[in-house]
Every structure is written in C-alpha cells, then in structure tokens.
Scaffold this motif. Sequence first.
Motif, short mmCIF file in Angstrom:
data_model
loop_
_atom_site.label_atom_id
_atom_site.label_comp_id
_atom_site.label_asym_id
_atom_site.label_seq_id
_atom_site.Cartn_x
_atom_site.Cartn_y
_atom_site.Cartn_z
N LYS A 146 11.52 -37.96 -10.70
CA LYS A 146 12.27 -36.87 -11.66
C LYS A 146 13.69 -37.08 -10.80
O LYS A 146 14.37 -37.02 -12.26
CB LYS A 146 11.30 -35.33 -12.04
N ASN A 156 20.53 -37.61 -12.69
CA ASN A 156 20.03 -38.94 -12.39
C ASN A 156 21.00 -39.66 -12.18
O ASN A 156 22.06 -40.38 -13.53
CB ASN A 156 18.97 -39.04 -13.29
N PHE A 179 13.15 -43.09 -11.63
CA PHE A 179 12.96 -41.89 -12.20
C PHE A 179 12.40 -42.82 -13.73
O PHE A 179 10.63 -42.90 -13.89
CB PHE A 179 13.67 -41.21 -13.25
N LYS A 192 11.15 -35.63 -18.00
CA LYS A 192 11.42 -34.43 -17.39
C LYS A 192 9.67 -33.56 -17.05
O LYS A 192 9.91 -33.12 -16.05
CB LYS A 192 12.68 -33.59 -17.23
#
Length: 140
Positions: free
Chosen positions: A3, A31, A54, A132
């Motif tokens: 994640k 990210n 991710f 997420k």
Amino acid sequence: MNKNGPIIIIEDDADDQEILEEVFRKLAYPNEIIFFFDGQKALDFLNREDVVPFLILSDINMPKLDGFALRDKLKTDAELSIKCIPYLFFSTALSQQAVIQAYSASVQGFFVKQSTMAELEKTISVIMEYWKRCAAPNNF
C-alpha cells in the motif's frame, strides 16, 4: 499488495499523463507515481525484484505491448503474480467487448477516463480509497 508502493500508470498520451499527475498531486496521496508510455517498459520495470507497486492503472491501446497483453503476462508470471498488484484499466476505449475481455483476464476494475477534472479526481479518489482498505494475501 504494498500500500505504500508506487502507483504505476501506463499511458501513451503525454497530455493524459500530465492531467493524471496533476490529479494525484492535488489529492496528495503519499505514493510515488511512475509513468510509462508503453506496456513493455512497464513490464521491464515490474520484473525488478526490488519493485512492489501498490497498483497499476493501465490504458488499453498502447504501442509495443497493449494493456491486455501486459495483463496476461503479469497474471501468468509466477514471480509477478505473487506481488498481488491490483491491475485496473483506465481508458477511453469503452465497449462491451473490451469490458468482457478485461474481466475475463481477471482485471480488478475497468474505469473510464472522465472528461472533467472534478470527475477524474472523484474516480481516482474512489480507486485509491478502495485499494487502501483492501486486504491481500501478501499483507500477512
């Protein structure tokens, strides 16, 4: 699923890349965003052992290796499939056949590129919040 890993966006249109970069900057997810113009360059990057993204947002129609061919390679490669990277199509190439083909290839989502910034932001936010919160086999 990592994640905190980078988000891979495979998009052959420089203008679309710029717009997506702006959307992600505005939404302020931590990210890293990594863009590729074609599926082959993305595949080369994904094959690195130190890379566990991710998620992947992929266009369908791209040079060298299109979105369907890339998805097939990721799904059938044992080393890549164990990384549990969500693979989503993000495209304007919307047709019933494309959606059927995508879900037959175990794509985790098919999203249409929105025409307004507000709608595009909403779509990206929904995608990010969903993933997420998701659990994956390699989270344990």
